[in-house]
Scaffold this motif. Structure first.
Motif, short mmCIF file in Angstrom:
data_model
loop_
_atom_site.label_atom_id
_atom_site.label_comp_id
_atom_site.label_asym_id
_atom_site.label_seq_id
_atom_site.Cartn_x
_atom_site.Cartn_y
_atom_site.Cartn_z
N LEU A 1 11.87 2.18 -5.21
CA LEU A 1 10.53 1.64 -4.95
C LEU A 1 10.35 0.29 -5.63
O LEU A 1 9.74 -0.63 -5.06
CB LEU A 1 9.46 2.62 -5.45
CG LEU A 1 9.31 3.93 -4.66
CD1 LEU A 1 8.26 4.82 -5.32
CD2 LEU A 1 8.92 3.65 -3.21
N ASN A 2 10.88 0.15 -6.84
CA ASN A 2 10.78 -1.14 -7.54
C ASN A 2 11.56 -2.23 -6.82
O ASN A 2 11.12 -3.39 -6.76
CB ASN A 2 11.30 -0.99 -8.98
CG ASN A 2 10.34 -0.20 -9.85
OD1 ASN A 2 9.14 -0.19 -9.61
ND2 ASN A 2 10.86 0.47 -10.86
N THR B 1 4.61 5.74 -5.21
CA THR B 1 4.77 5.73 -6.67
C THR B 1 3.90 6.80 -7.31
O THR B 1 4.34 7.52 -8.22
CB THR B 1 4.40 4.35 -7.23
OG1 THR B 1 5.27 3.35 -6.67
CG2 THR B 1 4.55 4.31 -8.75
N ASP B 2 2.68 6.94 -6.83
CA ASP B 2 1.77 7.95 -7.35
C ASP B 2 2.32 9.36 -7.10
O ASP B 2 2.30 10.22 -7.98
CB ASP B 2 0.40 7.79 -6.69
CG ASP B 2 -0.61 8.80 -7.20
OD1 ASP B 2 -0.70 9.00 -8.42
OD2 ASP B 2 -1.31 9.41 -6.36
N ILE B 3 2.83 9.58 -5.89
CA ILE B 3 3.41 10.89 -5.55
C ILE B 3 4.61 11.19 -6.42
O ILE B 3 4.81 12.32 -6.88
CB ILE B 3 3.79 10.93 -4.05
CG1 ILE B 3 2.52 10.86 -3.18
CG2 ILE B 3 4.60 12.17 -3.73
CD1 ILE B 3 2.81 10.70 -1.70
N ASP C 1 0.83 -1.21 0.00
CA ASP C 1 0.00 0.00 0.00
C ASP C 1 0.87 1.26 0.00
O ASP C 1 0.58 2.23 -0.71
CB ASP C 1 -0.92 0.00 1.22
CG ASP C 1 -1.99 -1.09 1.14
OD1 ASP C 1 -2.23 -1.59 0.03
OD2 ASP C 1 -2.56 -1.44 2.19
N THR C 2 1.93 1.24 0.81
CA THR C 2 2.82 2.41 0.88
C THR C 2 3.54 2.63 -0.44
O THR C 2 3.68 3.77 -0.90
CB THR C 2 3.86 2.21 2.00
OG1 THR C 2 3.18 2.05 3.25
CG2 THR C 2 4.80 3.40 2.09
#
Length: 376
Positions: free
Chosen positions: A231-232, A110-112, A104-105
């Motif tokens: 993140l990946n 990623t969106d931000i 979820d985080t």
């Protein structure tokens, strides 16, 4: 009174219209005479080159603006697609699975990250591009005005010359023509001088603009891909642990998550003897290892310290200095850990068999993922 004002206003408008029509007619006649070679035309090679550069610069800038907008649209599309994909993963990720909160985080971050990247491109590169191109329409209009005033000047010059060469000279007409010539020359030279200064400056400014635009874009891209890569990697770590959880449940074993790959690499990197140079003692120890062998329950004799052998089923690219690079088909000699507490779940320590056969030592060892290999 109102009727008189109306008549006066109408007279002024009519006068302006007549003057404008007369100028257009005079310019058209002058252009025809110049094309027929019956009248010379004021030429300025340096200015014409400046205009050619201006048109080239404006065309290139317009294309760059178009392509930059297309790139921004593509970034927005990628952002939307990424958000849908991350949201889909978060929605279908069951609460009892390992790393639910991390998933979820990662989706939120990623969106931000995509939003921040898009906003920086718009606020800096796109606005700078629009500002750069905003100066072209005014200069283009002034170049066209300069051409008209040059035609007026040529027309007045030819008219004055023809009156001077006439058989019957009318001094009043000559004086008036000379006055009109002076006025036309002054108007032309004022706008011509300004453009002579501005066009080269505008042409030279393109280099600095391109440098600033693409340097800033390259910087934004570099930071974006660096943060996105982290993140990946985090998502990859979560997926690895989830797969380990699945395999443990399938085998009916208790499973506890070990540290992330990045954390495991940091621990294993502290094992420095691997990188130590070969001393006489190390060579002697290697020779001793070669003469002391175990069979591991088979007829094959393995070097001392080797537990068993595995075969790489997939390529593995090492990402840290303590990891072992493998190609599919490589045979690896699995070693026992000097300190079992340092071993991480799902990771093995080993040396390529090809290295052992060539050098007869076990010093070039490294860690590698167990699920990339098959036990022999």
């Amino acid at each position: 009174m109102a009727e008189e004002q109306g008549k006066t206003g109408k007279g002024i408008n009519t006068g302006k219209l007549a003057t404008s029509m007369q100028k257009r007619l005079s310019r058209a006649q002058e252009k025809v005479l110049q094309k027929l070679g019956k009248a010379d035309e004021t030429r300025d090679t340096a200015f014409e080159e400046g205009v050619a550069n201006f048109n080239k610069q404006m065309a290139e800038g317009t294309k760059l603006q178009k392509d930059l907008r297309a790139y921004l649209a593509a970034v927005k599309t990628m952002h939307d697609a990424s958000k849908r994909l991350q949201d889909c993963l978060a929605d279908m990720y069951e609460p009892e699975w390992f790393g639910k909160e991390e998933v979820d985080t990662i989706a939120e971050e990623t969106d931000i990250l995509w939003s921040d990247y898009h906003d920086k491109l718009v606020d800096n590169s796109m606005i700078a591009m629009d500002t750069y191109l905003a100066q072209f329409p005014d200069i283009k209009a002034r170049i066209a005005k300069r051409d008209r005033k040059m035609t007026d000047y040529d027309s007045a010059r030819h008219h004055f010359g023809s009156l001077q060469k006439g058989k019957k000279q009318d001094q009043a007409k000559i004086a008036k023509a000379e006055e009109e010539l002076g006025r036309a020359q002054k108007v032309f030279e004022e706008i011509n001088v300004d453009l002579q200064d501005e066009l080269p400056q505008l042409w030279n400014s393109r280099v600095g603009f391109y440098v600033n635009t693409f340097q800033s874009m390259a910087g934004y891209q570099q930071r974006f891909h660096k943060d996105m890569g982290k993140l990946n990697q985090d998502l990859n770590d979560v997926m690895t642990k989830l797969d380990e959880q699945r395999l443990a449940k399938k085998a009916g074993k208790d499973w506890k998550p070990g540290p992330k790959k990045s954390e495991a690499a940091a621990v294993n990197h502290s094992v420095t003897p691997d990188a130590a140079p070969k001393t006489d003692t190390a060579v002697a120890a290697a020779a001793g290892a070669a003469t002391t062998a175990v069979t591991n329950g088979s007829s094959e004799v393995l070097p001392a310290g080797v537990i068993y052998k595995v075969k790489a089923m997939h390529d593995y690219a090492a990402t840290d200095g303590d990891e072992l690079e493998m190609k599919a088909g490589d045979v690896v000699l699995v070693l026992a850990w000097e300190n079992p507490d340092e071993q991480d779940d799902g990771w093995l320590m080993g040396v390529k068999e090809s290295h052992w056969l060539e050098n007869k030592d076990l010093l070039a060892k490294g860690v590698f993922p167990e699920n990339f290999t098959q036990k022999l």
